[in-house]
Design a protein around this motif. Structure first.
Motif, PDB file in Angstrom:
ATOM      1  N   GLY A  10      18.073  37.890   6.075  1.00 26.05           N
ATOM      2  CA  GLY A  10      17.604  37.281   4.891  1.00 26.05           C
ATOM      3  C   GLY A  10      16.325  36.110   5.151  1.00 26.05           C
ATOM      4  N   LEU A  13      12.614  37.660   5.102  1.00 27.71           N
ATOM      5  CA  LEU A  13      11.994  37.740   3.977  1.00 27.71           C
ATOM      6  C   LEU A  13      11.922  36.532   2.872  1.00 27.71           C
ATOM      7  N   LEU A  64       7.211  35.746   9.336  1.00 29.07           N
ATOM      8  CA  LEU A  64       8.498  36.175   9.549  1.00 29.07           C
ATOM      9  C   LEU A  64       9.474  35.780  10.630  1.00 29.07           C
ATOM     10  N   TYR A  68      12.589  33.522  10.494  1.00 35.14           N
ATOM     11  CA  TYR A  68      14.012  33.845  11.154  1.00 35.14           C
ATOM     12  C   TYR A  68      14.370  32.833  12.127  1.00 35.14           C
ATOM     13  N   SER A 104      13.049  46.003   8.749  1.00 35.81           N
ATOM     14  CA  SER A 104      13.417  46.301   7.270  1.00 35.81           C
ATOM     15  C   SER A 104      12.823  45.330   6.533  1.00 35.81           C
ATOM     16  N   LEU A 105      12.617  43.981   7.089  1.00 38.58           N
ATOM     17  CA  LEU A 105      11.893  43.000   5.855  1.00 38.58           C
ATOM     18  C   LEU A 105      10.321  43.428   5.895  1.00 38.58           C
ATOM     19  N   THR A 123      16.150  48.700  -1.252  1.00 40.62           N
ATOM     20  CA  THR A 123      16.333  47.401  -0.683  1.00 40.62           C
ATOM     21  C   THR A 123      17.316  46.413  -1.312  1.00 40.62           C
ATOM     22  N   VAL A 126      18.208  43.673   0.798  1.00 38.04           N
ATOM     23  CA  VAL A 126      17.138  42.538   0.678  1.00 38.04           C
ATOM     24  C   VAL A 126      17.346  41.528  -0.485  1.00 38.04           C
TER      25      VAL A 126
END
Length: 344
Positions: A10, A13, A64, A68, A104-105, A123, A126
Motif C-alpha cells: 500500500g 499507491l 512510488l 514505499y 501492481s501499483l 485491484t 489495492v
C-alpha cells in the motif's frame, strides 16, 4: 495474504494517491512553466483521463519509490522496532517484495487515471491497501507553501494539507517537484510519508487502547452483577430445593430478571461501541458470547418451568460454549494488550 505484505504494498499507491489528491481540488490559474502550473496540470490530466499528460507531470517511479521507503520506515518505527537489527530485518523483508509491488501499483494507477475508477475485480487488494494506510478517507483541504528551493532552482516544495479522520486533525504532506528530462516541472517524490504512517499507526494504537479499556470496563461491570446474582442463586437453592415449585419459580424469576436482562444489556453496550478494524475479531467474540449466554439463560428459565431433560442439556451445552469463548476472548485481549505495549 501476509499482513505486512498487504501493508507494504500500500505504500506506493498511498503516496501516489497523495499526489493525485493534492492536485485534485485546487486550481492556481497560473501561466508558464512553474511548480504551481505542474500541480494544476496534474489535476487536469486526471479529470481528462489523460494518462500521457499525467506521466509528463508526475515522476511515477520517484513518487512510488519514496512512498514505499517512507512507508517501510514508518512501519519499522510503529511496530516498536527499537533495535537497528529489527528495523533492518523489516526493511530487508519488504525490499524483497519491491518489484512486484511497484508493478501492481503502476498498473492500478494507470487504470485509475485512464478511467477514473479502480477496477475492483482486479485491484481489490489495492483498495484494501489504501484503507490500511488511511488514505481512502483523507480530505484534501489546501495546497500551501509552493516555493523554489533556494539552494537548487531545479527543485521546489509544496505542502498538501489533508484532513485524516483517524488523526482528527490536518496533516501536511510534503511533496517535492523537480524539472524532468524535458526541463518541465514534475511531482517527483514525497518527503514525509514515514511521518504520516507513524502518526496513523499511533492513532490506531490509541483507538485499540481505548477499545480494550472500554470493553474491559463493560465486562467487569456486568461480571460483578452476575457474581452477585450467582450468590442469590445459591441462597435460593440453600433455602429450598429444585424439587419444590416455589424454589424453581424464584430461580426462574432471578434468571429472567437478572441473568438474561444483564446479558442483553451487555450486548447493547457492545453494539454502541466504536470498533477499530484491528479489534473486530475480539468484538465479534464478545457479541457471540453475549448471544450464547442469552440463549443459555432462556433455556435455563424454560427448564425451571418444563423440567425436561433436553432443555437443561441444551442450557448446559451453551454454558460450556460461553466458557470456551470467554477463554478465547481473554487470551486474545491479552495478546492485543501485549502487542500494544510492545509498540509504545
Amino acid at each position: 495474504m501476509n499482513k505486512r505484505f498487504k501493508l507494504a504494498v500500500g505504500a506506493g499507491l498511498a503516496a501516489l494517491a497523495m499526489a493525485v489528491a493534492g492536485g485534485g481540488y485546487y486550481y492556481f490559474h497560473v501561466q508558464g512553466d512553474t511548480p504551481a502550473r505542474a500541480i494544476e496540470t496534474l489535476t487536469e490530466s486526471i479529470e481528462n483521463h489523460d494518462l500521457q499528460e499525467f506521466h509528463r507531470v508526475v515522476n511515477v517511479d520517484g513518487v512510488l519509490d519514496s512512498g514505499y521507503d517512507g512507508f517501510v520506515e514508518g512501519i519499522a518505527t510503529s511496530e516498536g522496532a527499537s533495535s537497528n537489527e529489527t528495523k533492518d530485518a523489516i526493511k530487508n523483508f519488504t525490499q524483497m517484495l519491491r518489484g512486484p509491488m511497484m508493478l501492481s501499483l503502476k498498473t492500478a494507477l494507470d487504470s485509475y487515471v485512464a478511467t477514473g475508477e479502480l477496477q475492483t475485480d482486479k485491484t481489490a487488494g489495492v483498495i484494501e491497501m489504501l484503507e490500511r494506510t488511511g488514505l481512502n478517507d483523507i480530505e484534501v483541504r489546501d495546497v500551501k507553501n509552493i516555493e523554489i528551493n533556494d539552494a537548487n532552482s531545479n527543485e521546489a516544495f509544496a505542502d498538501v494539507i489533508v484532513f485524516q479522520p483517524e488523526l482528527e486533525r490536518e496533516f501536511p504532506i510534503q511533496i517535492v517537484l523537480a524539472r524532468g528530462a524535458e526541463n518541465q516541472w514534475q511531482v517527483d517524490r514525497v518527503r514525509n510519508f514515514h511521518e504520516y504512517v507513524t502518526e496513523i499507526n499511533k492513532a490506531r494504537r490509541k483507538q485499540i487502547d481505548d477499545y480494550l479499556t472500554q470493553s474491559g470496563e463493560i465486562n467487569a461491570r456486568h461480571d460483578a452483577i452476575l457474581r452477585e446474582a450467582e450468590q442469590k442463586y445459591g441462597m435460593i437453592l440453600s433455602a429450598g430445593s429444585l424439587g419444590q415449585d416455589k424454589t424453581r419459580t424464584e430461580l426462574k424469576t432471578l434468571i429472567d430478571d437478572i441473568f438474561l436482562k444483564d446479558w442483553e444489556a451487555r450486548k447493547q453496550e457492545f453494539f454502541g461501541m466504536h470498533v477499530p478494524k484491528d479489534a473486530e475479531t475480539l468484538h465479534n467474540l464478545y457479541l457471540r458470547i453475549c448471544d450464547t449466554a442469552i440463549a443459555a439463560a432462556k433455556d435455563y428459565g424454560k427448564w425451571m418451568a418444563d423440567k425436561n431433560a433436553p432443555t437443561i442439556k441444551s442450557a448446559e451445552e451453551k454454558i460450556h460454549q460461553v466458557q470456551t469463548l470467554l477463554a478465547e476472548a481473554s487470551a486474545l485481549a491479552k495478546r492485543m494488550t501485549i502487542q500494544q505495549s510492545n509498540t509504545d
